[in-house]
Design an enzyme around this catalytic site. Structure first.
Site, PDB file in Angstrom:
ATOM      1  N   ASP A   9      95.517  50.416   3.071  1.00  0.00           N
ATOM      2  CA  ASP A   9      96.090  49.708   1.930  1.00  0.00           C
ATOM      3  C   ASP A   9      95.638  48.246   1.984  1.00  0.00           C
ATOM      4  O   ASP A   9      95.815  47.568   2.986  1.00  0.00           O
ATOM      5  CB  ASP A   9      97.625  49.798   2.003  1.00  0.00           C
ATOM      6  N   ASP A 107      93.826  50.352  -4.682  1.00  0.00           N
ATOM      7  CA  ASP A 107      93.707  49.601  -3.433  1.00  0.00           C
ATOM      8  C   ASP A 107      94.240  50.376  -2.254  1.00  0.00           C
ATOM      9  O   ASP A 107      94.553  49.787  -1.237  1.00  0.00           O
ATOM     10  CB  ASP A 107      94.445  48.267  -3.553  1.00  0.00           C
ATOM     11  N   GLU A 108      94.359  51.693  -2.372  1.00  0.00           N
ATOM     12  CA  GLU A 108      94.817  52.440  -1.205  1.00  0.00           C
ATOM     13  C   GLU A 108      94.278  53.854  -1.218  1.00  0.00           C
ATOM     14  O   GLU A 108      93.954  54.413  -2.267  1.00  0.00           O
ATOM     15  CB  GLU A 108      96.342  52.456  -1.114  1.00  0.00           C
TER      16      GLU A 108
END
Length: 358
Positions: A9, A107-108
């Site tokens: 993350d 974003d993860e």
DNA sequence: TCTGGGGTCCTAGGACCC
DNA sequence: TCTGGGGTCCTAGGACCC
């Protein structure tokens, strides 16, 4: 070799990207959200760690954020830039030897990997992402997706944390159930009404108690969350969208049927574009509407036959609005077009935004 | 003190059919 | 006067995630 789930993350992703291209912002409270104007109706997408010290959180109204920190720097959300950086991050993960990558968002991602030393592997992943992008991330290590996902928060920022069956309750037991992935404020309240407040409480609750409160499927699912149990399978099959939608919060409330119809027309045009790109017509139309101040409704109608025609979509959405028979001012409108399933259905995995019981 | 925009899945209950 | 049991399809509404 043992199979592990890593959850990667990015740290303060949008703010980090902005700081990277505006280095003079480093160390300052930076808030990314809306059009970057804190007098408008919009919310915080990401706040830098410095801004978080003032109590600014993502999801918070910009108007509140600016009150908490008047000297914060407010920036507009710049989708194309974040998408490009996101692609670099994901490519770095896919290039990592032995990694299977399942996207969870911009974003993860989950990374499935065999390793004898998963902590060292996690640090190596962190370095790989930094080398590819110049940005920092945190990594959770787990024996299930749930444990890996929750572990990441404990490693933030720029860190690594491991949660497995062996230390799950020791680390998480005294935390509120809301710390679990998949338990939000509503479920948390319902659990509290049974005296279940902590992860320990939940893990010790019998399935039939949960089933009576939440249903035969969801009840036991929530129990599994409490124990950190669940799937450990990381699946890199590409995601297939079920629907595409667009919604807008109006800076001035819409007050006339004509204005509402025109606004629906704009949204339907955007939806049509998405559907044509996907080459899958719309079979059901969802209308989302928020009356000032805070009542949100959604309504669905199946179309007689699948279509791309924006006129049909607008008419359907407007009919759903009319049926509500509510002439209060409108603050938000959204149209979602649910597409016909692709050839062969949806047996390909889908993780984006999913809440489903594993 | 105000509320983005992109998604997904689950439950309940009514209508309808055999 | 009482009212099957099973199934599918549809809508309303709730909840959660990034």
């Amino acid at each position: 070799m043992t199979a592990w789930v890593l959850h990667v993350d990015m740290d303060q992703f949008l703010a980090a990207v902005e700081i990277q291209r505006h280095p003079e912002l480093a160390g300052k409270p930076v808030v990314v959200g809306g059009r970057g104007d804190p007098t408008e109706r919009a919310v915080v997408s990401t706040a830098s760690y410095e801004a978080r010290e003032f109590g600014i959180r993502s999801g918070m109204a910009l108007k509140i954020a600016v009150r908490r920190c008047p000297e914060a720097i407010f920036l507009p959300v710049d989708f194309p830039v974040y998408e490009a950086v996101s692609a670099k991050v994901m490519q770095a993960l896919r290039d990592f030897p032995g990694a299977v990558v399942e996207l969870l968002g911009w974003d993860e991602a989950f990374v499935g990997i065999d390793s004898e030393d998963p902590m060292e592997t996690a640090h190596a992943v962190r370095r790989a992402v930094f080398d590819a992008t110049g940005l920092h991330c945190s990594v959770g290590v787990g024996d299930t997706k749930m444990r890996a996902k929750v572990a990441t928060d404990l490693g933030k920022p720029r860190g690594v944390f491991r949660l497995t069956r062996d230390n799950w309750l020791e680390v998480m037991g005294d935390r509120p159930v809301k710390a679990l992935w998949g338990i939000g404020s509503q479920t948390s309240k319902r659990l509290e009404s049974h005296g279940i407040r902590t992860v320990n409480d939940l893990a010790a609750t019998a399935d039939d108690v949960l089933a009576a409160e939440f249903g035969p499927n969801t009840g036991p699912h929530i129990g599994r969350l409490g124990r950190g149990a669940g799937s450990a399978v990381v699946d890199d099959t590409p995601w297939i969208a079920r629907a595409h939608g667009h919604e807008t919060t109006y800076q001035q409330d819409l007050t006339t049927p004509d204005a509402i119809r025109a606004a629906l027309g704009d949204l339907a045009a955007l939806v049509e574009k998405d559907l044509r790109q996907e080459q899958r017509p719309c079979q059901r139309v969802h209308l989302k509407i928020r009356f000032a101040p805070f009542f949100t409704f959604t309504r669905v109608r199946k179309l007689p036959e699948p279509t791309y025609d924006p006129a049909v979509i607008v008419d359907t959405a407007f009919a759903l609005y009319t049926k509500l028979a509510d002439d209060r001012p409108v603050r938000l409108l959204g149209i979602r077009g649910e597409m016909v399933p692709p050839e062969g259905g949806y047996d390909a995995p889908r993780t984006h935004g999913r809440r489903g019981n594993p």
